[in-house]
Every structure is written in C-alpha cells, then in structure tokens.
Enzyme design. Sequence first.
Site, PDB file in Angstrom:
ATOM      1  N   ARG A 397     -23.619   9.095  55.199  1.00 40.33           N
ATOM      2  CA  ARG A 397     -23.969   7.683  55.209  1.00 40.33           C
ATOM      3  C   ARG A 397     -23.359   7.312  56.303  1.00 40.33           C
ATOM      4  NH1 ARG A 397     -25.414   2.945  51.191  1.00 40.33           N
ATOM      5  NH2 ARG A 397     -27.029   4.371  51.031  1.00 40.33           N
ATOM      6  N   HIS A 424     -33.527   5.786  56.200  1.00 42.40           N
ATOM      7  CA  HIS A 424     -32.998   6.119  54.858  1.00 42.40           C
ATOM      8  C   HIS A 424     -34.076   6.794  54.009  1.00 42.40           C
ATOM      9  CE1 HIS A 424     -30.650   5.578  51.346  1.00 42.40           C
ATOM     10  NE2 HIS A 424     -31.028   4.328  50.837  1.00 42.40           N
ATOM     11  N   GLN A 427     -34.138   7.124  50.177  1.00 41.59           N
ATOM     12  CA  GLN A 427     -34.535   6.191  49.568  1.00 41.59           C
ATOM     13  C   GLN A 427     -36.295   6.251  49.443  1.00 41.59           C
ATOM     14  OE1 GLN A 427     -33.013   3.543  48.119  1.00 41.59           O
ATOM     15  NE2 GLN A 427     -35.096   3.244  47.283  1.00 41.59           N
ATOM     16  N   ARG A 584     -33.682   7.565  42.346  1.00 38.18           N
ATOM     17  CA  ARG A 584     -32.814   8.456  43.427  1.00 38.18           C
ATOM     18  C   ARG A 584     -31.997   9.514  42.843  1.00 38.18           C
ATOM     19  NH1 ARG A 584     -30.929   5.211  47.407  1.00 38.18           N
ATOM     20  NH2 ARG A 584     -30.154   7.174  47.943  1.00 38.18           N
TER      21      ARG A 584
HETATM   22  N1   CP Z   1     -30.352   1.832  47.800  1.00 35.66           N
HETATM   23  C1   CP Z   1     -29.403   2.211  48.279  1.00 35.66           C
HETATM   24  O1   CP Z   1     -29.326   3.146  49.150  1.00 35.66           O
HETATM   25  O2   CP Z   1     -28.299   1.908  47.432  1.00 35.66           O
HETATM   26  P1   CP Z   1     -26.679   1.939  47.804  1.00 35.66           P
HETATM   27  O3   CP Z   1     -26.504   1.300  49.034  1.00 35.66           O
HETATM   28  O4   CP Z   1     -25.922   1.171  46.853  1.00 35.66           O
HETATM   29  O5   CP Z   1     -26.455   3.414  47.931  1.00 35.66           O
HETATM   30  N1  NVA Z   2     -30.985  -1.876  54.734  1.00 35.61           N
HETATM   31  C1  NVA Z   2     -29.991  -1.766  53.983  1.00 35.61           C
HETATM   32  C2  NVA Z   2     -30.317  -0.660  52.904  1.00 35.61           C
HETATM   33  C3  NVA Z   2     -29.409  -0.631  51.820  1.00 35.61           C
HETATM   34  C4  NVA Z   2     -29.562   0.396  50.853  1.00 35.61           C
HETATM   35  C5  NVA Z   2     -28.827  -1.702  54.554  1.00 35.61           C
HETATM   36  O1  NVA Z   2     -28.850  -0.731  55.353  1.00 35.61           O
HETATM   37  O2  NVA Z   2     -27.804  -2.209  54.268  1.00 35.61           O
END
Ligand code: CP
Ligand code: NVA
Length: 633
Positions: A397, A424, A427, A584
């Site tokens: 990430r 993402h 997701q 997820r």
């Molecule tokens: N939706 C999602 O990716 O959640 P987190 O940021 O908590 O991993």
């Molecule tokens: N758009 C958000 C998604 C979190 C899962 C972010 O990048 O913070």
Amino acid sequence: MIQTKEDILIGALPYIQRYEGKTFVIKYGGAAMTDAALKDSFAKDVTLLKKIGINVVIVHGGGNAVSELSTSLGVEPRFVGGQRYTDEATLKMVVMTLTGTVNKEVVGLINHAGGNAIGLCGIDNNLITAKKHAPKGIDLGLVGEVESVNSEFLNSLISTGIIPVIAPVGVSTDGEVYNINADIAASGIAQALGAEKLFFLSDTEGVIVEGELVPTLTNARAQQYIKQGIISGGMIPKVNAAFEALANGVKKVHLINGAAKHSLLLEIFTHEGVGTQIIREERVFGNRNAGERAAKGMVPKQDLLDFSKMSKQDVEDLLHLTDVLKKTDAKPLAGKHVTLLFQKPSLRTRVSFEVGVSQLGGTSLYLSNEGIGLGERESVKDVARVLSSYSDCIVARLFDHNVILGLAEHSTVPVINALTDLSHPCQILADMYTVRQFGKLRPGLKVAFIGDGNNVANSWIEMAAIYPMHLSIAAPTGYHPAPQLLEAALRSGISTIEIVNDPRIAADSADVIYTDVWTSMGQEEEKQARLKAFKDYQVNSNLVRLAHPNALIMHCLPAHRGEEITEEAMESKNSVVYVQAENRLHVQKAVLATLLSDTSILTDPAVDEAALAEANEYSLENYEQTETTVYHS
Ligand code: CP
Ligand code: NVA
C-alpha cells in the site's frame, strides 16, 4: 451400482439446466463423417442437444471428400505441416465438395434425425470474413484465417431454432475466397459467439500420452507436448485453435473421439467425460503478464497492479474461485510467506490480507514504512530484490503508483496493489463480488459513484474497461477521475461511462450508489477546501430515493458519517457496507491463491458455477442490518 434408466435421465438434469440457452460449437470431422452408424449417432446427439435448449452450431471438415475428388480428377493433394496447400484448382474442389456435397449431406443427416439444420458457408451473408493465413511464414496458397464472423446473423438463425451447419470457406473484404482449416473456423466462430463450449470431433480419444488419455490439458503442458513431438500433425492446429478460443472468451474446449458412438453426449452429460478437456491454466490475470516479462528476459510471474491484464472472464473466474474457497479448508499457501509493506494506514486491507494468508496456510509479516524508508533509506529496486528473496509475494500500500510499478518490475515474486494514490483494485474486486452476491451483476448494471474521482473511482473505471456496466461518476469540476484511465476505458468500448457534475443524474435508477471519503489518505491538508467542494455530493436519503428501490448503498470504508454519507444511509436496509468489508477477505484469498498456487486443483471442472454462486447469494431482505431505514415504501 447399476444405474436404472431413470437414474441416467435424472443424472442429466443438472447439465441440462446448466447449459440451457448456452451455445455449443461443434467441429465435425473424421470417421464420424464417413461411417453410417457414427453419422446417425452424431445427428441424433446434435438434435437432442438442440431439443433440450442448447444452441448448436456445426462447422464441418471434409478433407477426405476433397482428396477423393482431387484423386479422381488426377490432381494430387499437397499437405504442408499437416495442412492442405490450396491452389486455384484445389480451391474450386474445396468449394464444390465442402459447400456442396458434404455440407448438404450433414444438413440432411440432422434434418432426418429431427433437427432443423440449414447449410451455409462463410461466403453466405459474409458469415466469415477471412484474410490470407500464412502460419510462421509458410505459404499455404489460398488458405485463410478468420478475421471476423457475422455473429448477429448466426444468432438470428439460432434464435429461430435453426442448427447452422457451416462449411469452412471464407471471403475477404475484396471478394477473394479462402479455404479455412475447419478447426480454426470453428474456433473463430465459437469466439465470436462467446460459446460456452467448443468441441473438436476427431478420430482419437483426445490427447494421448504414453498410451493414456490426458483428461485435462493446459497450454504450458500442451506446448511442452508439441515440442516433444507427443502432440503432432493435425492435432497441433486443433490444440492451438483451442487455446485461442479459450483466450477469447470460450469457456471450455473438448477434444473427443468421433469414432465412438454418442461420445458427444457422454462428454457433456457425465461427470468423468470421455475426451480431453482443454482449460486455461492459472486462470486469472497471470499469463499475459508472465509472457511479457519472459519476452524481456525477466523472471515470469504474475502481479495484481490494476485490471489492465485481466478480462471479463478472469473476473468471473476469480469470483467463482472465491465461492470455492469459502467452502473449503484447502491450504494452497502452505509453506508460502507474504510480506505486507504499507506506507499508509489500513484496517480492512491489512487485517484481511493477514487473516487470508493464515487461513490459506501461509505466513505473513506487516512492515510499516517507518522501518523501511522505501526510496529513502533504500531504493525501491533493492527493497524489491531483497523482499523477493525472503517472500513469495509482496502486498504493498503506497502513495505513488509509479513506486508499485517499480516494485513489481524489480521483484521476482508477485506484487499486489493494496491501494496507491491512483487505484485500489483489491477493493473493486471485492465490490464486484458483493454486487454479484446481491444479484446485481447482470446486463444493464448501473453503478453510480458519488464524490471524489479518487483511487477507488479510478479502479471502478478500470473495471468498466473490462466488465460491461453503466458507470456514472458524479464529481465536482477539479475532482474528476484520472483522464488517462477514463480515455482507456472509453476506448475499450466495453461500458457506458459518464462523468457528470450533478449527483442526481448519476443516482437516477442506479443499482449501486457508491461513495468514498472526500479526503483520501495523504490529502489531509486539503480537507477544508474539499469539505466545501463536495458539500452537494453527499449520499443521503434524497439521493438514494432516486436510485432503484433495491439499490445497494456501498462504501469501501473508512466512512465519515455526516460528510460523504449520512448515518441514515449507512444504516439503511439498502446498505451493504459490512458485507463489502467482509468480502475483502474472501476475494483476496482468491487473488492470493491464483497468484501463488495452482488453482486448477481447487476447482472441480464439474462444479456447477451458477449453482455455487447462487448458494452464496444474499438479498436485501435476508441480510439484516442492525437498524434499518426504508426509503421506498
Ligand atoms: N477499504 C479499505 O481499503 O480499508 P482500509 O484502508 O482500512 O484498508
Ligand atoms: N480513497 C480512500 C480509500 C480508503 C480505502 C483513500 O485513499 O484514503
């Protein structure tokens, strides 16, 4: 145990249900075309399939008939690499026999058995547009390959109960007629029709290795057998045509023995089958990636960075594997280690990956950026190389999407994008599973994304480039999604995608109302400006009322109640946000299993995918939220 007639009939029921309305393309050739009893058995099999609601399209060969005619006329047939050389005189004989004698004989046989067959060749209504075929530069004369198929015309015949019987002759756009190998023609037609199955009837049981029938064959294995000379001659174009069909949407290809009576019915209606099933190996997003890397002299491996290497079929395979994994305690990651490298905070992604790896029998280690200093303490390249030597997979990430591309390039193990500023994908794969679970993943699906054109919106756009949907994104000017992704998705022509300013237009009749935070991780300093820019983009009862009454309210979480979504919408009967979060875990397990193991041992080819998906279905009625608000009475 002896099976009674009724056992046998009832045993066929699940197959009949599964294949009703689906299209099977059958390449008819070899002994099944010459022996009277086999001809009769084939015609009856085909008629039966049609009568139980399967759309059947026949593509026939007729090599012997052409050879016989040329011999009787004193013209010696010429073969190059198992394929006929076609000069002007041969082409005339091909057209004469294939579209004449042979085609009409097959049509007559089926009609005699009670089917409604009509004979055609590729010239009729430009059914097969062809161009010259010169495999590996070998000149085969007037031999063509399929450029396009008039599938609309074929489908119109099929829908009126006709069994099209096609002679493999095509025509180029400038009117040149070509002889086409019947296997290649059948594969092209199956691809154009998106056939459920493609059958090659020949005079062997299937692929035989050391005297044994190979029940399932993947491409890597097939290419190895071709190199070793185990698969040779006319079997090579057959096998290659099969893989070409699989790569382009045909679900399964079967090589069966036309010299055995009713082999077609036995292959279709019995669990064991009788021939060789040709299947796609590592079923998801891997091979094309691996191929590109191998071509550059790099270690082949598969990554999940975005959806650009995936097809609609890959998505469906992944969702199916998710269903399979939910039902098994298989440990495909036993002995494997996964490193999680996270520059940004996470609840769902981190925990679902850690738990998922553990449930699949592997181990994992979470590293935050403080300890690593990716690109600062150490170069991305070195981190990639070193982690590759300890781990079987890197889940990252990161802020900068280019960094994940660098990690993927320099690592020798699969890299999974667990969110970057750009996208993402994990997701959206889980979201697709949720949408399917609630019965919404069907033609005409409208997804309304309301709010910031951020990483999550971008991944929806990337998904719309491979999976047909109507995606309507409502975002204020200045906060639209990444233009390069949007352009690529629009170019693909797969989905209808619109970017609108008014959230009400997006929400109108939508099946899914989706939102995400207005201020993503890393944008904290912009928070005040964003609160102002997005104030009219809240998912609230007024907006949800415009959607379909059973619309799903979705949010990837974390959510800021009172900003992008109201408490009421989050807790409403339509909200599926916690199912999304749970999914997820399930879908990432399927991603991990696909990238790190041989999933063919997990998936039973005889499993009824539709029934399994149905068993995993929820409805808004039986899925209970703690507090519910009903928008539509
Ligand atoms: N939706 C999602 O990716 O959640 P987190 O940021 O908590 O991993
Ligand atoms: N758009 C958000 C998604 C979190 C899962 C972010 O990048 O913070």
